[in-house]
Design a protein around this motif. Structure first.
Motif, PDB file in Angstrom:
ATOM      1  N   LYS A 135       0.904  -1.151  -0.064  1.00 58.41           N
ATOM      2  CA  LYS A 135      -0.115   0.035   0.094  1.00 58.41           C
ATOM      3  C   LYS A 135       0.980   1.218  -0.008  1.00 58.41           C
ATOM      4  N   ARG A 136       0.484   2.340  -0.718  1.00 58.57           N
ATOM      5  CA  ARG A 136       1.118   3.417  -0.960  1.00 58.57           C
ATOM      6  C   ARG A 136       0.236   4.726  -0.210  1.00 58.57           C
ATOM      7  N   THR A 137       0.956   5.574  -0.228  1.00 60.12           N
ATOM      8  CA  THR A 137       0.220   6.702   0.346  1.00 60.12           C
ATOM      9  C   THR A 137      -0.458   7.649  -0.771  1.00 60.12           C
ATOM     10  N   GLY A 138       0.052   7.618  -2.129  1.00 61.01           N
ATOM     11  CA  GLY A 138      -0.738   8.275  -3.119  1.00 61.01           C
ATOM     12  C   GLY A 138      -0.237   9.439  -3.332  1.00 61.01           C
TER      13      GLY A 138
ATOM     14  N   LEU B 215      11.102  10.419   7.325  1.00 53.47           N
ATOM     15  CA  LEU B 215       9.977  10.201   8.296  1.00 53.47           C
ATOM     16  C   LEU B 215       9.116   8.860   7.951  1.00 53.47           C
ATOM     17  N   ALA B 216       9.105   8.712   6.868  1.00 59.58           N
ATOM     18  CA  ALA B 216       8.280   7.415   6.363  1.00 59.58           C
ATOM     19  C   ALA B 216       8.936   6.177   6.555  1.00 59.58           C
ATOM     20  N   LEU B 217      10.152   6.323   6.429  1.00 55.38           N
ATOM     21  CA  LEU B 217      11.035   4.821   6.788  1.00 55.38           C
ATOM     22  C   LEU B 217      11.232   4.622   8.052  1.00 55.38           C
TER      23      LEU B 217
ATOM     24  N   LEU C 200       6.393   7.374  -1.281  1.00 56.23           N
ATOM     25  CA  LEU C 200       6.634   7.396   0.098  1.00 56.23           C
ATOM     26  C   LEU C 200       6.232   5.947   0.511  1.00 56.23           C
ATOM     27  N   PRO C 201       6.921   5.066   1.198  1.00 54.67           N
ATOM     28  CA  PRO C 201       6.366   3.837   1.779  1.00 54.67           C
ATOM     29  C   PRO C 201       5.423   4.048   2.752  1.00 54.67           C
TER      30      PRO C 201
END
Length: 438
Positions: free
Chosen positions: A2-5, A345-347, A413-414
């Motif tokens: 799933k991605r943030t989009g 931040l995402a990782l 972003l993951p």
């Protein structure tokens, strides 16, 4: 996965969110205060107390030492706290109190250089503690698909502070004296504390005590492929860029013959470039993806600085080359900071944010004094212009770390890793395949 989009679509203006708006206004005002103190504190030492070069060196050391020594333990400590926002409020209040002590001592004719050293050291230490908590609070305020927009706003404020803060600081020093001008910085910290007191982000729970808690941030950075590559790039940039910055003023004024006013104009153009980079970063990330934006930002930050040692000839040509170099480079570093900050931040798992930030800054800040020493050595034995060629060309090599890493292939972003995941193996989103964009 799933991605943030967020990369492929526009999102509503973030400042409609009341909580983030309060946070952002507090940070914006305090960033201006930081710039005022950068002018007023050394002027208090020079103009009021007659500090010489050695004493100014001690003052600068007091300002920089906390960032080198405290980032690692502060990050480890902050990750085990439940209320980082309250810690940030405390540090704002404590920094204001330290700065308020200076005009009080000045009014009583009791201001001394040791007091300036203590204040510089204390404010530096409290700022480290503020920042390692700030990364957690910032992430708690926003969903992952707003990281780029949020970082753009905060970095835009930083650019505006670079543009207007020094001038405002100069006016306040001229009108009020340097120690009294520091009241303004103290008031900005009080405003930041008041803004933070009026938000209520859902902070992640504190990390549980574990073996190796203190070094977990360093181990995570070095074991995570994207973060390891980014560390290599930033370490390279820090070392060679501080060769450049150690000699830039000397080169511009003595070898190029620029006046103080001309050099100030060059710095103002750099601030405008930073603002342009902050404003345009969101569109760039949406267009080409988060990883390519990091690579582009690094290249745009470093390559234009090759024009600086190339500069020569008529003053108009010299200024044109320096204006172009500083404008594009400052725009590039803003794109780099915003895109890379959002990816980090995402990782990084929630339970490791402060430790990773503290470890990352500990590792990279260590290259700053090494670069400064190397710059002085190379400038003395090779000459200023050859040393600048080494500094600017070496910094450009930092881009290779990114081109050869998984970062260059990350488009989106993951998804944020689970709160309890505190090692690369336990956080699937941080592996090269999972972090790579589709």
């Amino acid at each position: 996965m799933k991605r943030t989009g967020a990369i492929g679509r526009r999102v509503p203006p973030l400042l409609r969110d009341q909580g983030f708006r309060r946070y952002w206004t507090g940070q914006t005002v305090s960033l201006v205060g930081d710039q005022i103190s950068l002018i007023a504190l050394p002027l208090a030492a020079v103009v009021v107390l007659g500090a010489d070069a050695a004493e100014m060196g001690w003052l600068k050391t007091a300002e920089l030492l906390p960032a080198l020594l405290l980032n690692l333990p502060a990050g480890a400590w902050a990750d085990r706290q439940a209320h980082r926002r309250r810690i940030m409020i405390f540090t704002d209040l404590a920094r204001a109190a330290l700065l308020f002590s200076l005009p009080v001592a000045y009014a009583l004719d009791a201001l001394t250089l040791p007091q300036l050293y203590v204040v510089a050291l204390g404010v530096g230490a409290l700022t480290v503690l503020f920042e390692v908590c700030n990364v957690v609070v910032f992430a708690a305020l926003l969903p992952a698909d707003r990281y780029v927009q949020g970082n753009s706003l905060v970095n835009g404020s930083r650019s505006m502070s670079w543009l207007g803060g020094p001038g405002l600081g100069g006016v306040l020093v001229a009108v009020l004296s340097a120690p009294v001008a520091l009241l303004a910085t103290g008031l900005t910290y009080l405003f930041s504390a008041e803004r933070l007191a009026r938000i209520a982000p859902a902070e992640p729970p504190p990390a549980e005590p574990e073996p190796g808690h203190f070094t977990a941030g360093i181990r995570w950075v070095l074991a995570n492929p994207p973060m390891r590559a980014f560390f290599g790039a930033v370490a390279t940039l820090q070392f060679f860029n501080f060769i450049f910055h150690t000699l830039f003023v000397l080169y511009a004024t003595r070898e190029l013959g620029l006046s103080a006013g001309m050099f100030g104009a060059v710095l103002s153009v750099a601030a405008v470039g930073g603002l342009a980079g902050a404003v345009g970063s969101g569109a760039v990330v949406r267009r080409i993806g988060i990883g390519p934006s990091i690579v582009l930002g690094c290249a745009a930050f470093t390559l234009p600085l090759l024009l600086v040692p190339l500069a020569g000839g008529p003053t108009g040509l010299v200024l044109t080359l320096l204006f172009v170099a500083e404008f594009v480079s400052s725009a590039g570093v803003m794109l780099l900071d915003i895109a890379a900050g959002s990816l980090q931040l995402a990782l990084v798992p929630d339970g490791l944010r402060s430790r990773v930030l503290g470890a990352f800054r500990f590792l990279t800040h260590g290259f700053r004094p090494l670069g400064a020493v190397a710059g002085g050595f190379l400038g003395t034995f090779l000459g200023v212009r050859p040393a600048l060629w080494i500094g600017t060309a070496g910094a450009a090599l930092g881009t290779l770390w990114l081109l050869l890493s998984p970062i260059a292939r990350i488009r989106d972003l993951p998804s944020a890793p689970a709160v309890q995941s505190e090692t690369p193996d336990a956080a699937p989103a941080t592996t090269p395949d999972a972090a790579r964009g589709s």
